[in-house]
Design a protein around this motif. Structure first.
Motif, PDB file in Angstrom:
ATOM      1  N   ASP A  38      42.879  29.090  44.100  1.00  0.00           N
ATOM      2  CA  ASP A  38      43.596  30.363  44.017  1.00  0.00           C
ATOM      3  C   ASP A  38      44.289  30.648  45.347  1.00  0.00           C
ATOM      4  OD1 ASP A  38      44.578  32.638  42.919  1.00  0.00           O
ATOM      5  OD2 ASP A  38      42.744  33.812  43.113  1.00  0.00           O
ATOM      6  N   HIS A  39      45.440  31.330  45.249  1.00  0.00           N
ATOM      7  CA  HIS A  39      46.211  31.721  46.429  1.00  0.00           C
ATOM      8  C   HIS A  39      47.213  32.771  45.993  1.00  0.00           C
ATOM      9  CE1 HIS A  39      48.884  31.390  49.964  1.00  0.00           C
ATOM     10  NE2 HIS A  39      47.791  30.981  50.587  1.00  0.00           N
ATOM     11  N   THR A  40      47.701  33.531  46.966  1.00  0.00           N
ATOM     12  CA  THR A  40      48.656  34.595  46.659  1.00  0.00           C
ATOM     13  C   THR A  40      49.986  34.053  46.151  1.00  0.00           C
ATOM     14  OG1 THR A  40      49.316  34.617  48.994  1.00  0.00           O
ATOM     15  CG2 THR A  40      47.623  36.185  48.313  1.00  0.00           C
ATOM     16  N   VAL A  41      50.305  32.782  46.434  1.00  0.00           N
ATOM     17  CA  VAL A  41      51.573  32.226  45.952  1.00  0.00           C
ATOM     18  C   VAL A  41      51.606  32.139  44.430  1.00  0.00           C
ATOM     19  CG1 VAL A  41      51.970  30.940  48.071  1.00  0.00           C
ATOM     20  CG2 VAL A  41      50.722  29.859  46.195  1.00  0.00           C
ATOM     21  N   LEU A  42      50.425  32.206  43.788  1.00  0.00           N
ATOM     22  CA  LEU A  42      50.368  32.126  42.334  1.00  0.00           C
ATOM     23  C   LEU A  42      50.573  33.479  41.661  1.00  0.00           C
ATOM     24  CD1 LEU A  42      47.273  29.767  41.911  1.00  0.00           C
ATOM     25  CD2 LEU A  42      49.695  29.130  42.019  1.00  0.00           C
ATOM     26  N   ASN A  43      50.614  34.554  42.427  1.00  0.00           N
ATOM     27  CA  ASN A  43      50.678  35.891  41.822  1.00  0.00           C
ATOM     28  C   ASN A  43      51.845  36.081  40.853  1.00  0.00           C
ATOM     29  OD1 ASN A  43      48.380  36.623  43.182  1.00  0.00           O
ATOM     30  ND2 ASN A  43      49.437  37.674  44.844  1.00  0.00           N
ATOM     31  N   PRO A  44      53.070  35.659  41.178  1.00  0.00           N
ATOM     32  CA  PRO A  44      54.166  35.897  40.231  1.00  0.00           C
ATOM     33  C   PRO A  44      54.070  35.074  38.945  1.00  0.00           C
ATOM     34  CG  PRO A  44      54.990  35.501  42.466  1.00  0.00           C
ATOM     35  CD  PRO A  44      53.557  35.096  42.440  1.00  0.00           C
ATOM     36  N   TYR A  45      53.175  34.072  38.892  1.00  0.00           N
ATOM     37  CA  TYR A  45      53.155  33.149  37.761  1.00  0.00           C
ATOM     38  C   TYR A  45      51.869  33.234  36.940  1.00  0.00           C
ATOM     39  CZ  TYR A  45      56.663  31.305  40.948  1.00  0.00           C
ATOM     40  OH  TYR A  45      57.727  31.184  41.800  1.00  0.00           O
ATOM     41  N   ARG A  46      51.007  34.181  37.249  1.00  0.00           N
ATOM     42  CA  ARG A  46      49.752  34.294  36.506  1.00  0.00           C
ATOM     43  C   ARG A  46      50.034  34.759  35.073  1.00  0.00           C
ATOM     44  NH1 ARG A  46      45.642  34.088  40.433  1.00  0.00           N
ATOM     45  NH2 ARG A  46      46.391  34.619  42.529  1.00  0.00           N
ATOM     46  N   GLY A  47      49.549  33.970  34.120  1.00  0.00           N
ATOM     47  CA  GLY A  47      49.754  34.296  32.722  1.00  0.00           C
ATOM     48  C   GLY A  47      51.143  34.007  32.201  1.00  0.00           C
ATOM     49  N   GLU A  48      52.039  33.485  33.039  1.00  0.00           N
ATOM     50  CA  GLU A  48      53.403  33.195  32.624  1.00  0.00           C
ATOM     51  C   GLU A  48      53.529  31.734  32.181  1.00  0.00           C
ATOM     52  OE1 GLU A  48      55.738  35.423  32.402  1.00  0.00           O
ATOM     53  OE2 GLU A  48      54.532  37.053  33.285  1.00  0.00           O
ATOM     54  N   ARG A  49      54.507  31.482  31.335  1.00  0.00           N
ATOM     55  CA  ARG A  49      54.801  30.122  30.907  1.00  0.00           C
ATOM     56  C   ARG A  49      55.711  29.451  31.922  1.00  0.00           C
ATOM     57  NH1 ARG A  49      54.130  28.504  25.684  1.00  0.00           N
ATOM     58  NH2 ARG A  49      56.022  27.222  25.859  1.00  0.00           N
TER      59      ARG A  49
END
Length: 242
Positions: A38-49
């Motif tokens: 986990d990292h903050t760089v993943l925030n915009p893509y969580r749950g997204e396709r």
């Protein structure tokens, strides 16, 4: 017939050559074999396709250094249209010694699950740290020493396929006994669940005092040797430095 120009591989090329998994980016991050990244760089893509046809994200990992993975994320400002982001294991501060996927599989076989998913992952990380510390101190069973020696000799501690700066010499494992005790195992992909993985940050413990030569050198006023910085080798960047 004509000649050719040899072009060295760069950082992104080495990442491309790693094993790949295609998974979702959930609210807790990415889970691979009872390890949560986990990292903050993943925030915009969580749950997204993802832009791919299957909707899954491309994740590359290094079996010789499972402490982090690389995720291909869209980058419109870059020439290729994408970029690689390194995402660390949430317990990487708890396990400071290098380890490999082989060591992790041994821990999974020896630690029984007695709690929910996030707590079990924390228990696995604690057991891994204790195993590496016992083996480094010369204790533990013969099997544990073989496992830890193989981890020291094959782990690249974040580098790609052993190409790194300042590699520390590792102990040689008893390969004959290693082959008899352990066999090559295939990783079973665990199903994606909706339980949250807790981010636990643990402070580094000070090394215990002892009569080892390193302690004597430190008492004499000579600074203790620093742990070598290990990075992905990029020939292009090195040529620019030259």
């Amino acid at each position: 017939m004509c000649g050719y120009v040899p072009v060295p591989l760069g950082r992104e090329d080495y990442i491309e050559l790693m094993p790949v998994k295609r998974q979702r980016i959930n609210d807790y991050g990415i889970r691979i074999d009872y390890r949560t990244y986990d990292h903050t760089v993943l925030n915009p893509y969580r749950g997204e396709r993802s832009p791919a046809a299957d909707g899954l994200w491309e994740i590359h990992y290094n079996p010789h250094a499972p402490g982090q993975v690389w995720v291909r994320l869209p980058k419109p400002d870059q020439p290729r249209g994408y970029g690689w982001e390194a995402v660390p294991w949430i317990h990487h501060t708890l396990v400071g010694a290098p380890f490999t996927d082989f060591t992790w599989q041994h821990i999974k076989r020896t630690v029984a699950r007695r709690a929910e998913r996030a707590q079990h992952e924390h228990d696995l990380a604690l057991a891994l740290r204790e195993l590496l510390e016992r083996a480094a101190a010369g204790h533990g069973t013969r099997r544990e020493k073989v496992v830890a020696a193989r981890a020291r000799s094959t782990a690249t501690d974040g580098a790609v396929w052993g190409i790194l700066y300042g590699r520390q010499p590792g102990a040689k494992a008893d390969e004959s006994e290693d082959d008899e005790v352990f066999g090559d195992s295939q990783d079973d992909e665990e199903p994606l669940t909706n339980d949250d993985g807790a981010l636990n940050v643990w402070p580094a413990e000070p090394a215990p005092p002892g009569d080892c030569p390193a302690s004597a050198v430190q008492e004499a006023g000579v600074p203790a040797p620093r742990r070598p910085e290990v990075t992905v080798y990029d020939p292009f960047e090195e040529s620019l430095r030259w």
